[in-house]
Design a protein around this motif. Structure first.
Motif, PDB file in Angstrom:
ATOM      1  N   CYS A  53       0.833  -1.210   0.000  1.00 27.28           N
ATOM      2  CA  CYS A  53       0.000   0.000   0.000  1.00 27.28           C
ATOM      3  C   CYS A  53       0.867   1.260   0.000  1.00 27.28           C
ATOM      4  O   CYS A  53       0.518   2.262  -0.624  1.00 27.28           O
ATOM      5  N   ILE A  54       1.993   1.196   0.706  1.00 27.92           N
ATOM      6  CA  ILE A  54       2.922   2.334   0.701  1.00 27.92           C
ATOM      7  C   ILE A  54       3.447   2.573  -0.713  1.00 27.92           C
ATOM      8  O   ILE A  54       3.537   3.720  -1.175  1.00 27.92           O
ATOM      9  N   GLU A  55       3.792   1.490  -1.410  1.00 26.61           N
ATOM     10  CA  GLU A  55       4.298   1.617  -2.778  1.00 26.61           C
ATOM     11  C   GLU A  55       3.223   2.151  -3.718  1.00 26.61           C
ATOM     12  O   GLU A  55       3.494   2.979  -4.591  1.00 26.61           O
ATOM     13  N   LEU A  56       1.988   1.692  -3.534  1.00 25.20           N
ATOM     14  CA  LEU A  56       0.890   2.130  -4.400  1.00 25.20           C
ATOM     15  C   LEU A  56       0.619   3.624  -4.273  1.00 25.20           C
ATOM     16  O   LEU A  56       0.389   4.320  -5.259  1.00 25.20           O
ATOM     17  N   LYS A  57       0.643   4.121  -3.048  1.00 27.01           N
ATOM     18  CA  LYS A  57       0.257   5.523  -2.838  1.00 27.01           C
ATOM     19  C   LYS A  57       1.247   6.501  -3.455  1.00 27.01           C
ATOM     20  O   LYS A  57       0.911   7.667  -3.675  1.00 27.01           O
ATOM     21  N   LYS A  58       2.462   6.038  -3.755  1.00 28.60           N
ATOM     22  CA  LYS A  58       3.461   6.924  -4.359  1.00 28.60           C
ATOM     23  C   LYS A  58       2.986   7.483  -5.701  1.00 28.60           C
ATOM     24  O   LYS A  58       3.386   8.575  -6.108  1.00 28.60           O
ATOM     25  N   ASP A  59       2.155   6.718  -6.389  1.00 27.63           N
ATOM     26  CA  ASP A  59       1.646   7.160  -7.696  1.00 27.63           C
ATOM     27  C   ASP A  59       0.215   7.674  -7.632  1.00 27.63           C
ATOM     28  O   ASP A  59      -0.385   7.994  -8.662  1.00 27.63           O
ATOM     29  N   SER A  60      -0.345   7.738  -6.422  1.00 24.80           N
ATOM     30  CA  SER A  60      -1.739   8.168  -6.282  1.00 24.80           C
ATOM     31  C   SER A  60      -1.849   9.688  -6.382  1.00 24.80           C
ATOM     32  O   SER A  60      -0.844  10.410  -6.240  1.00 24.80           O
ATOM     33  N   PRO A  61      -3.051  10.210  -6.632  1.00 24.20           N
ATOM     34  CA  PRO A  61      -3.236  11.677  -6.683  1.00 24.20           C
ATOM     35  C   PRO A  61      -2.848  12.320  -5.360  1.00 24.20           C
ATOM     36  O   PRO A  61      -2.968  11.696  -4.304  1.00 24.20           O
ATOM     37  N   ILE A  62      -2.348  13.551  -5.402  1.00 28.51           N
ATOM     38  CA  ILE A  62      -2.019  14.276  -4.169  1.00 28.51           C
ATOM     39  C   ILE A  62      -3.010  15.424  -3.993  1.00 28.51           C
ATOM     40  O   ILE A  62      -3.444  16.056  -4.956  1.00 28.51           O
ATOM     41  N   ILE A  63      -3.351  15.687  -2.761  1.00 26.64           N
ATOM     42  CA  ILE A  63      -4.456  16.602  -2.470  1.00 26.64           C
ATOM     43  C   ILE A  63      -4.154  18.052  -2.831  1.00 26.64           C
ATOM     44  O   ILE A  63      -5.060  18.842  -3.101  1.00 26.64           O
ATOM     45  N   SER A  64      -2.876  18.421  -2.874  1.00 27.36           N
ATOM     46  CA  SER A  64      -2.538  19.817  -3.185  1.00 27.36           C
ATOM     47  C   SER A  64      -3.046  20.229  -4.571  1.00 27.36           C
ATOM     48  O   SER A  64      -3.266  21.415  -4.827  1.00 27.36           O
ATOM     49  N   SER A  65      -3.236  19.246  -5.435  1.00 28.67           N
ATOM     50  CA  SER A  65      -3.748  19.545  -6.779  1.00 28.67           C
ATOM     51  C   SER A  65      -5.245  19.841  -6.775  1.00 28.67           C
ATOM     52  O   SER A  65      -5.794  20.283  -7.781  1.00 28.67           O
TER      53      SER A  65
END
Length: 258
Positions: A54-66
């Motif tokens: 899950c840690i590896e997956l979130k690296k490519d997930s959308p970030i909230i600042s956008s």
């Protein structure tokens, strides 16, 4: 060090959550069992997961600042400006979130690399909608929870010795309380470490507390001191006492502690 992020307001966070659901829905086979359940109920919690996949997956997930609205962007920028203004270093972590709905905007964690995997020893953020959630008026709020055991581990590691304070104020009665509060603020504004008991049971317990806090001096405000507009200064080591006019307190106490 301090980790910092903004999770926006309820409005802009909803758009972000939609994007998170879309992203992680395409990764279901890689999510852990807990995060598979979180996807529908609270996808923000996936970003908190400590499982490797899950840690590896979130690296490519959308970030909230956008997804922050203009008001939330401006607020976050101001927070960082104030931290920089006060020479407080921080690291932005775009995945530092809170899964509870009442959190708004700023989130933060105090972390130490000395604590291993569970490295946060205090964490919190803003929760401007919390009071409103329980039927109160809209009330700005910020707070945090601290792990006492982890803080004790850090203190032991750093071998921090018990600290003394310069002054403990001892008083009796309502009039003395008002004078004690004013004196406390006066001393602190001149970089003198000072404390008092806001709900004292008598002189003896206050002196005991002064001893526990390893105070160098006690300043006593009783009926006689109120009548004479004076203070009694007691050296907590020697036991010697002297009376001084209230207006002279700084001139007397500053040389004693420097």
């Amino acid at each position: 060090s301090i980790l910092l992020n903004s999770i926006g307001c309820h409005a802009c966070r909803m758009e972000y959550i939609k994007e998170l659901k879309t992203f992680f829905s395409g990764q279901l086979d890689k999510l852990c069992e807990d995060c598979t359940r979180r996807l529908d109920k609270n996808p923000l919690r996936i970003l908190d997961c400590k499982k490797h996949n899950c840690i590896e997956l979130k690296k490519d997930s959308p970030i909230i600042s956008s997804y922050l609205c203009e008001d939330c962007k401006e607020h976050y920028s101001t927070v960082k400006e104030y931290l920089n203004m006060n020479d407080i270093s921080f690291t932005e972590d775009p995945f530092l979130v809170r899964g509870l709905d009442y959190y708004t905007k700023t989130t933060f964690e105090f972390v130490s690399m000395s604590l291993g995997g569970q490295n946060a020893f205090a964490a919190g953020g803003r929760y401007d909608t919390l009071v409103e959630t329980f039927g109160g008026k809209p009330t700005p709020a910020v707070g945090f929870a601290a792990g006492i055991e982890r803080i004790l581990l850090l203190i032991e590691e750093k071998k921090i010795s018990p600290q003394t304070i310069d002054v403990f104020i001892i008083y009796s009665g309502d009039k003395a309380f008002i004078k004690a509060v004013k004196l406390l603020n006066l001393l602190r504004s001149h970089n003198i470490s000072a404390d008092f008991d806001p709900n004292p049971k008598g002189f003896k317990p206050q002196f005991k507390k002064a001893d526990r806090e390893r105070a160098e001096y006690a300043i006593i405000i009783g009926e006689d001191e109120i009548a004479a507009d004076s203070y009694t200064i007691k050296d907590m080591k020697s036991g010697e006492q002297s009376s001084v006019k209230a207006e002279d307190i700084l001139n007397i106490i500053i040389p004693l502690i420097t």
